[in-house]
Design an enzyme around this catalytic site. Structure first.
Site, PDB file in Angstrom:
ATOM      1  N   THR A 162       0.839  -1.205   0.000  1.00  0.00           N
ATOM      2  CA  THR A 162       0.000   0.000   0.000  1.00  0.00           C
ATOM      3  C   THR A 162       0.872   1.252   0.000  1.00  0.00           C
ATOM      4  O   THR A 162       1.849   1.333   0.745  1.00  0.00           O
ATOM      5  CB  THR A 162      -0.915  -0.003   1.237  1.00  0.00           C
ATOM      6  OG1 THR A 162      -1.749  -1.166   1.172  1.00  0.00           O
ATOM      7  CG2 THR A 162      -1.789   1.240   1.296  1.00  0.00           C
ATOM      8  N   GLU A 368      -3.919  -7.120   6.224  1.00  0.00           N
ATOM      9  CA  GLU A 368      -3.350  -7.299   7.580  1.00  0.00           C
ATOM     10  C   GLU A 368      -3.779  -8.646   8.162  1.00  0.00           C
ATOM     11  O   GLU A 368      -4.021  -8.783   9.357  1.00  0.00           O
ATOM     12  CB  GLU A 368      -3.692  -6.115   8.491  1.00  0.00           C
ATOM     13  CG  GLU A 368      -3.015  -4.846   7.984  1.00  0.00           C
ATOM     14  CD  GLU A 368      -2.704  -3.823   9.043  1.00  0.00           C
ATOM     15  OE1 GLU A 368      -2.671  -4.158  10.240  1.00  0.00           O
ATOM     16  OE2 GLU A 368      -2.452  -2.676   8.643  1.00  0.00           O
TER      17      GLU A 368
END
Ligand SMILES: Cc1cc2nc3c(=O)[nH]c(=O)nc-3n(C[C@H](O)[C@H](O)[C@H](O)COP(=O)(O)OP(=O)(O)OC[C@H]3O[C@@H](n4cnc5c(N)ncnc54)[C@H](O)[C@@H]3O)c2cc1C
Length: 383
Positions: A162, A368
């Protein structure tokens, strides 16, 4: 920001922070959210607005020039930005994810240099754990770091990173001793400008289209040995400890997206008329809204409880971080899907924001650690 907060009551300071971030987000970030999604472009307006108000990396401690926000305050910032634009909420969220390894395990020199630069807005931070062949099984990574005198030389590929290409700084987990699996992994700070660092094409995604996700390539990247974060072989432990804290910020993102969808749907049903009355007057619609609000509030309370544990560094944070992320993201997926349903055919079009929110919510169940992985983590750490 106060270090002690009452679990059962949001402090006045936290309430004021929420109001300030909400009005900033509505004025400076919301107007671009649809365009950012449609064009798949980085939300520069959001970065400028957040940086201009010292909200781009609120978690950085005051001693390194940051705002010194506690974990709940950081959650509130991310939540309020995500309420209007999930892509933009990845600016404060990933700045925390990328820099927390330095904050948790780095030397004083690394902290002063990189947390200081982050706090001053000189560059964002990304977190490089995943690889093409190592996702849920992150310890199976192949990226290699080999010592050469006072330097380490990195080679490999990280995937799904990201803010890659936009960030100046990268925490990179790499194998330093292949014999030791997770205990043979070390963490490093790599800079965008280091020779041999390059980026893949942006991924074409379902949602969070304004947040760049790219591969990062390391081709004989030679960095000074003092860029290692903590001791050799501790990188994987640092990476996992980081996720314990930052899963709470993904939960924050999820509840922010869900709140945005609920607010929009709640307004819509009061305006939309069918059978001669506002659809909000139908009990079937009221029950849907009640369920959405109930799930959202349960998710919020678990998230705030997990934030308190993150702030205190409680031993059961691993369970709570995973539980908050898993519960809030599942709730966000249900709530945003119901919001689309409440808008009927209009909800299915890009003329209304709820379909974007539904697409954006999906990622919170995946990154995550997928929600299957969160359940593995919870089962291993039952309270
Ligand atoms: C938009 C986006 C942004 C991201 N940002 C980052 C980033 O900044 N930094 C970073 O390091 N990574 C990032 N990721 C990577 C993300 O964390 C991984 O995609 C995620 O951990 C899953 O890995 P995978 O995609 O390889 O899926 P896989 O591990 O291949 O999983 C595929 C499926 O198998 C299931 N599965 C796997 N193992 C098990 C098991 N033991 N038990 C039950 N089910 C299992 C999974 O739950 C999933 O449903 C990002 C991903 C995306 C899509």
């Amino acid at each position: 920001m106060s270090q002690d907060f009452d679990l059962f009551r949001i402090s006045e300071e936290h309430g004021m922070l929420r109001e300030a971030v909400r009005s900033l987000a509505e004025a400076k970030i919301a107007p671009f959210a649809a365009e950012v999604d449609e064009q798949g472009r980085f939300p520069q307006e959001a970065l400028d607005a957040l940086r201009g108000n010292d909200l781009h990396a609120v978690h950085v401690p005051e001693e390194y020039g940051g705002a010194g926000a506690d974990a709940l305050a950081t959650v509130i910032v991310i939540e309020e930005v995500a309420r209007v634009c999930a892509s933009s909420s990845l600016i404060p969220a990933v700045n925390k994810l990328g820099s927390l390894p330095v904050q948790l395990s780095g030397s004083e020199e690394l902290k002063a240099k990189y947390l200081g630069a982050l706090a001053r807005g000189e560059g964002m931070f990304s977190y490089c754990l995943s690889e093409p062949e190592a996702g849920s099984d992150a310890a199976g990574m192949k990226t290699r770091a080999v010592r050469d005198g006072d330097f380490w030389v990195l080679n490999g590929v990280k995937r799904w990173i990201t803010n890659a290409g936009v960030s100046e700084f990268y925490t990179v987990m790499a194998v330093t001793d292949p014999e030791k699996r997770s205990k043979g992994i070390s963490a490093f700070v790599v800079e965008k400008g280091d020779e041999g660092v390059s980026f893949g094409a942006p991924e074409k995604k379902l949602g969070i289209k304004g947040s760049p996700t790219r591969e990062v390539y390391f081709d004989n990247v030679r960095i000074p040995a003092d860029r290692m974060i903590g001791a050799e072989g501790t990188g994987f432990a640092t990476a996992m400890k980081t996720l314990d804290h930052t899963r709470v910020t993904i939960a924050a993102q999820a509840i922010g997206i869900a709140q945005g969808a609920l607010d929009y749907a709640n307004g819509y049903v009061r305006e939309r008329r069918q059978f001669g009355k506002a659809i909000a007057e139908f009990q079937g619609v009221q029950f849907m809204l009640a369920d959405m609000a109930m799930k959202l509030e349960a998710a919020r309370q678990l998230t705030y409880a997990a934030a308190a544990k993150s702030q205190r560094g409680d031993a059961d944070l691993t369970f709570f971080g995973a539980a908050a992320k898993c519960f809030a993201s599942d709730a966000a997926m249900e709530i945003t899907t119901d919001a689309v349903q409440l808008l009927g055919g209009y909800g299915y079009t890009r003329d209304y924001p709820v379909e974007r929110m539904m697409r954006d919510a999906k990622i919170t169940q995946i990154y995550e650690g997928t929600n299957q992985v969160q359940r593995i983590v919870m089962a291993r750490n039952l309270p």
